[in-house]
Write an enzyme that holds these catalytic residues in place. Structure first.
Site, PDB file in Angstrom:
ATOM      1  N   SER A  55       0.792  -1.230   0.000  1.00 12.09           N
ATOM      2  CA  SER A  55       0.000   0.000   0.000  1.00 12.09           C
ATOM      3  C   SER A  55       0.824   1.280   0.000  1.00 12.09           C
ATOM      4  O   SER A  55       0.246   2.374  -0.099  1.00 12.09           O
ATOM      5  CB  SER A  55      -0.957   0.011   1.196  1.00 12.09           C
ATOM      6  OG  SER A  55      -2.027  -0.889   0.975  1.00 12.09           O
ATOM      7  N   LYS A 115       0.084   3.610  -2.755  1.00 14.71           N
ATOM      8  CA  LYS A 115      -1.017   4.577  -2.675  1.00 14.71           C
ATOM      9  C   LYS A 115      -0.504   6.021  -2.640  1.00 14.71           C
ATOM     10  O   LYS A 115      -1.260   6.954  -2.935  1.00 14.71           O
ATOM     11  CB  LYS A 115      -1.884   4.292  -1.450  1.00 14.71           C
ATOM     12  CG  LYS A 115      -2.736   3.019  -1.557  1.00 14.71           C
ATOM     13  CD  LYS A 115      -3.600   2.848  -0.324  1.00 14.71           C
ATOM     14  CE  LYS A 115      -4.614   1.724  -0.473  1.00 14.71           C
ATOM     15  NZ  LYS A 115      -4.033   0.375  -0.347  1.00 14.71           N
ATOM     16  N   SER A 163      -5.996   2.786   4.724  1.00 18.99           N
ATOM     17  CA  SER A 163      -5.423   2.121   3.546  1.00 18.99           C
ATOM     18  C   SER A 163      -6.532   1.409   2.765  1.00 18.99           C
ATOM     19  O   SER A 163      -6.348   0.306   2.246  1.00 18.99           O
ATOM     20  CB  SER A 163      -4.330   1.127   3.954  1.00 18.99           C
ATOM     21  OG  SER A 163      -3.432   0.894   2.914  1.00 18.99           O
TER      22      SER A 163
END
Length: 400
Positions: free
Chosen positions: A100, A103, A158
């Site tokens: 993640s 991101k 997340s």
């Protein structure tokens, strides 16, 4: 930058270059008075090859603290956010699954087009492709959300559901992936391949400690990104009115434990974000930034090999502590600064001939005699300048 002369170089011009070469090869005698040393070269002049080489790189001066001895991550990097100078790194360009932390690149790409003040009603289709088992913030179809809440779902929880909705608003999954890829290249992040914008494991998806540091540093320059990344907790809408205001809320908390201090870690002093991640293929990954005494440092850590779930935070903490203690005692081994022009796609590793660069350091620790090097450089320039008036050199400059 290399300088090539034309076939019409005069004898005096050749002599100037010969004298300059001899100046570089002959060390100055002890006690000789030198001209004012040239200022340190920009960090970008030392990163072209060094960080592409495997191993640990640091250019330590006398009195520099030793690097932490508890680092097990496959790849890591610590840098100064203000200058972009990379202070130390290990396998910085090793391509690994980012989880993640990718991101951050998604936010760099989509956040400018999706301001927090706007609203969006989520559809079933936008949630259909959220991978089973992925982290979510808890979006519901047919609910209208403020986009700021969706971004908090991305940064704090997340939430892959929030990423899917925002990507749909941004033109779709494939369009967003292509935009992220282009954004990475424009920033000089050439190790990153985007397959799934949420960072979920996907064949071929990869990034590196270097690229993640670039994304984190770039994001912190955006006030909205920085605010979301530093938020420890928030209330998230469980139900909403048609204008996006909540009918009821529930608490969400940043999954970055250096921000919250959860699980016995303690909140890191001066922490300002940025993003953590975990998947079965990537292991634990983290981009962490902190500010102290007017300096902001950033550390990236990818896939520690021992220590459990807290290891990625403990190793980032150790790197940040080292970076703050090393202020003024290390020279850069590279730079996070973007290139002057977007690089073309191609192998990230430079040609072997480019690896042997002035000042390149491959050992873990090396004390560099910078004043002597700068003194020699000044002598070289003086020699060339003295003869420049007697000859005209036609020079062709090659690109970076």
């Amino acid at each position: 930058m290399s300088i090539r002369s034309s076939g019409r170089r005069t004898g005096a011009g050749a002599a100037a270059l010969a004298i300059g070469a001899s100046v570089l090869l002959v060390p100055t005698a002890a006690g000789t008075t030198h001209a004012e040393p040239l200022p340190p070269r920009p960090a970008s002049s030392v990163d072209a090859s060094l960080l592409h080489r495997s191993g640990t790189h640091v250019r330590a001066r006398q009195g520099a603290p030793a690097l932490p001895d508890d680092l097990s991550a496959l790849s890591w990097l610590v840098a100064d956010v203000g200058t972009g100078a990379v202070l130390a790194a290990h396998d910085a360009h090793r391509r690994l699954p980012p989880a993640s932390t990718l991101k951050t690149l998604f936010a760099l790409t989509a956040l400018p087009h999706l301001p927090g003040s706007s609203r969006h009603t989520v559809t079933e289709a936008e949630l259909d492709d959220v991978p089973e088992g992925s982290s979510t913030v808890g979006l519901s179809a047919d609910h209208t959300y403020r986009v700021a809440d969706l971004w908090r779902g991305v940064f704090l929880s997340s939430g892959n559901d929030a990423v899917h909705v925002l990507a749909a608003m941004n033109g779709g999954w494939d369009v967003t992936s292509a935009q992220m890829q282009a954004k990475a290249r424009a920033l000089g992040a050439r190790d990153t391949t985007v397959v799934s914008p949420d960072g979920f494991d996907a064949e071929g998806q990869a990034s590196s400690a270097y690229d993640l540091a670039v994304f984190g540093r770039t994001g912190l320059a955006d006030p909205a990104f920085a605010e979301y990344a530093a938020t420890a907790d928030a209330q998230f809408p469980g139900g909403t009115h048609t204008d996006g205001s909540p009918t009821w809320t529930y608490g969400i908390e940043n999954t970055n434990r250096l921000v919250t201090g959860q699980d016995g870690l303690g909140r890191y002093p001066g922490i300002i974000g940025v993003k953590n991640g975990y998947t079965s293929q990537a292991g634990f990954t983290l981009i962490a930034a902190a500010r102290r005494d007017g300096r902001t440092l950033l550390a990236t850590v990818m896939n520690p090999q021992w220590g459990g779930a807290n290891a990625v935070y403990e190793e980032a903490r150790s790197l940040l502590d080292w970076g703050f203690a090393a202020a003024g005692h290390v020279d850069p081994v590279g730079s996070l600064a973007p290139p002057a022009s977007p690089p073309a796609d191609g192998p990230a590793t430079p040609p072997a001939a480019a690896v042997v660069a002035a000042g390149a350091v491959t050992a873990d620790r090396l004390h560099v005699g910078a004043p002597m090097l700068y003194g020699l450089s000044a002598a070289f320039l003086a020699a060339v300048g003295a003869l420049a008036g007697t000859a005209v050199l036609r020079r062709r400059r090659t690109g970076p």
